[in-house]
Design a protein around this motif. Structure first.
Motif, PDB file in Angstrom:
ATOM      1  N   TRP A  58       0.860  -1.185   0.000  1.00 41.02           N
ATOM      2  CA  TRP A  58       0.000   0.000   0.000  1.00 41.02           C
ATOM      3  C   TRP A  58       0.893   1.230   0.000  1.00 41.02           C
ATOM      4  O   TRP A  58       1.957   1.217   0.646  1.00 41.02           O
ATOM      5  N   PRO A  59       0.481   2.310  -0.694  1.00 43.51           N
ATOM      6  CA  PRO A  59       1.354   3.481  -0.789  1.00 43.51           C
ATOM      7  C   PRO A  59       1.897   3.955   0.564  1.00 43.51           C
ATOM      8  O   PRO A  59       3.055   4.330   0.681  1.00 43.51           O
ATOM      9  N   GLU A  60       1.049   3.872   1.618  1.00 47.52           N
ATOM     10  CA  GLU A  60       1.463   4.353   2.942  1.00 47.52           C
ATOM     11  C   GLU A  60       2.589   3.534   3.559  1.00 47.52           C
ATOM     12  O   GLU A  60       3.341   4.032   4.392  1.00 47.52           O
ATOM     13  N   THR A  61       2.647   2.249   3.223  1.00 48.24           N
ATOM     14  CA  THR A  61       3.620   1.381   3.907  1.00 48.24           C
ATOM     15  C   THR A  61       4.865   1.101   3.052  1.00 48.24           C
ATOM     16  O   THR A  61       5.816   0.479   3.531  1.00 48.24           O
ATOM     17  N   LEU A  62       4.846   1.584   1.817  1.00 47.94           N
ATOM     18  CA  LEU A  62       5.970   1.243   0.927  1.00 47.94           C
ATOM     19  C   LEU A  62       7.300   1.825   1.394  1.00 47.94           C
ATOM     20  O   LEU A  62       8.355   1.260   1.112  1.00 47.94           O
ATOM     21  N   GLN A  63       7.263   2.950   2.107  1.00 46.55           N
ATOM     22  CA  GLN A  63       8.536   3.531   2.558  1.00 46.55           C
ATOM     23  C   GLN A  63       9.357   2.503   3.351  1.00 46.55           C
ATOM     24  O   GLN A  63      10.584   2.461   3.254  1.00 46.55           O
ATOM     25  N   TYR A  64       8.665   1.645   4.141  1.00 47.23           N
ATOM     26  CA  TYR A  64       9.388   0.644   4.940  1.00 47.23           C
ATOM     27  C   TYR A  64       9.927  -0.480   4.055  1.00 47.23           C
ATOM     28  O   TYR A  64      10.933  -1.103   4.368  1.00 47.23           O
ATOM     29  N   VAL A  65       9.217  -0.713   2.964  1.00 50.76           N
ATOM     30  CA  VAL A  65       9.682  -1.725   2.006  1.00 50.76           C
ATOM     31  C   VAL A  65      11.004  -1.280   1.389  1.00 50.76           C
ATOM     32  O   VAL A  65      11.977  -2.033   1.308  1.00 50.76           O
ATOM     33  N   GLN A  67      13.119   0.835   2.568  1.00 45.28           N
ATOM     34  CA  GLN A  67      14.185   0.813   3.595  1.00 45.28           C
ATOM     35  C   GLN A  67      14.778  -0.592   3.701  1.00 45.28           C
ATOM     36  O   GLN A  67      15.989  -0.768   3.779  1.00 45.28           O
ATOM     37  N   ALA A  68      13.899  -1.591   3.716  1.00 48.51           N
ATOM     38  CA  ALA A  68      14.371  -2.971   3.830  1.00 48.51           C
ATOM     39  C   ALA A  68      15.177  -3.369   2.594  1.00 48.51           C
ATOM     40  O   ALA A  68      16.219  -4.013   2.701  1.00 48.51           O
ATOM     41  N   TRP A 364      11.461 -14.136   2.743  1.00 46.17           N
ATOM     42  CA  TRP A 364      10.082 -13.663   2.945  1.00 46.17           C
ATOM     43  C   TRP A 364       9.962 -12.751   4.170  1.00 46.17           C
ATOM     44  O   TRP A 364      10.621 -12.990   5.186  1.00 46.17           O
ATOM     45  N   GLY A 365       9.083 -11.734   4.051  1.00 49.41           N
ATOM     46  CA  GLY A 365       8.681 -10.950   5.219  1.00 49.41           C
ATOM     47  C   GLY A 365       9.772 -10.047   5.747  1.00 49.41           C
ATOM     48  O   GLY A 365      10.172 -10.156   6.904  1.00 49.41           O
ATOM     49  N   VAL A 366      10.237  -9.105   4.914  1.00 46.79           N
ATOM     50  CA  VAL A 366      11.427  -8.341   5.297  1.00 46.79           C
ATOM     51  C   VAL A 366      11.143  -6.955   5.842  1.00 46.79           C
ATOM     52  O   VAL A 366      11.957  -6.406   6.578  1.00 46.79           O
ATOM     53  N   ASP A 367      10.005  -6.371   5.488  1.00 45.63           N
ATOM     54  CA  ASP A 367       9.778  -4.992   5.928  1.00 45.63           C
ATOM     55  C   ASP A 367       9.303  -5.014   7.375  1.00 45.63           C
ATOM     56  O   ASP A 367       8.488  -5.843   7.764  1.00 45.63           O
ATOM     57  N   SER A 368       9.816  -4.079   8.160  1.00 46.73           N
ATOM     58  CA  SER A 368       9.559  -4.164   9.597  1.00 46.73           C
ATOM     59  C   SER A 368       8.285  -3.433  10.002  1.00 46.73           C
ATOM     60  O   SER A 368       8.057  -3.172  11.163  1.00 46.73           O
TER      61      SER A 368
END
Ligand code: DGJ
Length: 533
Positions: A58-65, A67-68, A364-368
């Motif tokens: 989702w656009p709101e959570t991509l910043q953490y993606v 970063q990871a 799998w599952g890298v963004d915090s």
């Protein structure tokens, strides 16, 4: 145009056109002598990947993606596209999430593998739009042996199939419009871990009708079996074969609808069978109908638009990991592991994937950002948890294109500590690479408990090798020395690839190589030149 001018003109056109022609090639898979490569921008590409949490696209959570991705130094992010989000009303599409993903990936210099969460997600229907979930008459559920509706869609639901095909086709059409020529998106996963957990097969009226007929002749023929009923042909695993055929046929039509719009490579990911699961009608730990190892031949015989069946790896244990890798490494199946548990012990398995000629590996599952973690719900994973994956990606990333080409040419071998003994000798024609293991670096903290040594050897020419690894030692001996023939190291360079060129940082001799070359916990790439005297 005279002769000289014509040649100059042709050379000019070629020089202008060919780089363009190369970069304009759509990503595609190539098979040669049973080995495989994923071509991106005209050359073999090795997926050093990370998959984000289920609800992070989702656009709101991509910043953490991002970063990871930056922390891990991956070259590819695997991210879902949700059917329920892109088509909230039938026929009306909203690609804002997809566009945000593509913009972000370009900005952060990574490629994307998009995961189509459609009819199946972990064998359930949770990502179908509300108008599908709410209308089990129009969009039928899989029916169990007791006649009850389940949490999974029927693979015989023609209306569901048409709806999924049209949504997936719309997605691929959109990708073509916004990404053709740039190829930020290099591959697409069709559905996610398909099959059924609630019932071995569909018992709906439609399914019963098909099950009571003989196995389709083209299927028995492709599998080199005798004609007959499902029971006669497949014995006590008839129901699972029937379910696998029904699901494979459905997904193949979804993939075909997408490829007709934009033919990127497409694969299915598999919730794998555990070695304890017996064939037959009994309970199983995986969804019935997925492309598990025992159903691979049937899946291969059924699909035409799916390029690979790709195992998701969460079960620990070296023997099991190798068993699954060997099952999915086939001349008709490029090896790609789209999901690996982010448990640190899985990091080193990237070397087994490479040793089996794999085209990619992903954790799998890298963004915090996410509140669900496979390891501990509600735990926010600190990036350091992924340090072992990062170390591998950094080291392999510097030579990713070279490795992909060498692997395609069959020049790469790997060995992991604790694999069977004969794996420790890797033969490259005249030379034999001998591996041994153990933590060696003084003054450094010991790694996590358990074996972690790995070695990768790539043959560059008859007498030259690229070697890298952790907590391991390597020596090269002659495979069959002639009388009075002895080996010697001509030179060992420590260095790295920069823009496709090997650059030596220093030459090693003396203590570093007197008794074989040692690799510790710090990433290091060595280039050996061997000789005889
Ligand atoms: C496998 C699935 O494919 C992923 O989407 C995710 O649900 C993981 N399991 C969680 O372990």
């Amino acid at each position: 145009m005279n002769h000289v001018f014509r040649r100059a003109f042709v050379a000019l056109v070629v020089s202008l056109v060919s780089p363009l022609a190369l970069t304009a090639q759509i990503p595609h898979l190539v098979e040669q002598d049973g080995r495989h490569a994923l071509f991106v921008d005209g050359k073999p590409f090795l997926i050093l990947g990370a998959q984000i949490h289920n609800s992070s696209a989702w656009p709101e959570t991509l910043q953490y993606v991002w970063q990871a991705a930056n922390y891990l130094q991956v070259n590819t992010i695997e991210a879902p596209v949700y059917w329920e989000q892109i088509e909230q009303e039938p026929g009306k599409f909203d690609f804002s999430n997809v566009d945000a993903l593509i913009d972000g990936a370009r900005e952060h210099n990574v490629r994307l593998v998009l995961l189509w969460f459609g009819t199946w997600k972990n064998a359930r229907n949770h990502y179908t739009p509300e108008w599908v979930k709410n209308d089990p008459v129009k969009y039928p559920r899989l029916i169990d042996a007791n006649g009850r509706r389940t949490d999974s869609m029927s693979p015989f639901g023609e209306t569901t199939l048409h709806a999924d095909c049209s949504a997936f086709a719309a997605l691929m059409r959109h990708l073509k419009q916004i990404d053709e020529g740039k190829y930020t998106v290099i591959m697409v996963q069709v559905e996610n871990e398909s099959g059924s957990l609630d019932s071995v097969r569909d018992f709906s009226e439609q399914a019963q009708k098909v099950y009571s007929a003989d196995v389709p002749p083209d299927l028995v023929q492709a599998l080199h079996l005798q004609r007959g009923s499902w029971q006669q042909v497949f014995g006590n695993s008839a129901a699972e074969h029937f379910q696998a055929w029904s699901v494979a046929r459905y997904i193949d039509r979804v993939a075909a609808a997408g490829k007709a719009e934009y033919p990127l490579p497409m694969y299915v990911n598999v919730w794998v069978r555990s070695p304890d699961d017996l064939e037959g009608e009994g309970p199983r730990s995986y969804p019935s109908g997925g492309a598990v190892d025992t159903m691979l031949d049937l899946w291969k015989a059924t699909v035409h638009s799916i390029d690979m069946m790709s195992p998701d790896m969460y079960q620990s244990g070296d023997t099991n990991y190798m068993r699954v890798m060997d099952a999915y490494t086939r001349a008709d199946n490029p090896l790609f592991v789209p999901e690996n548990s982010h448990d640190p012990q899985f990091a080193r398995y990237i070397f087994r994937v490479l040793g089996n000629g794999g085209i990619g590996y992903s954790v799998w599952g890298v963004d915090s950002t996410n509140v669900t973690s496979e390891i501990s719900p509600a735990q926010v994973l600190p990036f350091d948890f992924l340090a072992g994956f990062k170390k591998n990606y950094e080291m392999l990333g510097s030579m990713q294109r070279e490795l992909a080409s060498l692997n395609f040419a069959g020049k790469v071998k790997t060995v992991l500590e604790d694999e069977p003994f004969d794996h420790r000798r890797m033969t490259f024609g005249k030379w034999q690479a001998i591996a041994s293991f153990g933590v060696r670096e003084e003054g450094e903290a010991q790694g996590p408990a358990g074996p972690h040594g790995v070695l990768l050897v790539a043959q560059l020419s008859d007498d030259e090798f690229l070697v890298t690894g952790f907590d391991a030692r390597i020596e090269f001996h002659l495979t069959a020395p002639g009388k009075d023939e002895r080996w010697q190291i001509m030179r060992v360079e420590e260095g790295q690839y920069r823009n496709g060129e090997w650059t030596a940082r220093r030459w090693l001799n003396g203590d570093e190589c007197d008794f074989g070359a040692n690799f510790g916990a710090t990433p290091q790439i060595l280039r050996f030149k061997m000789g005889t005297y």
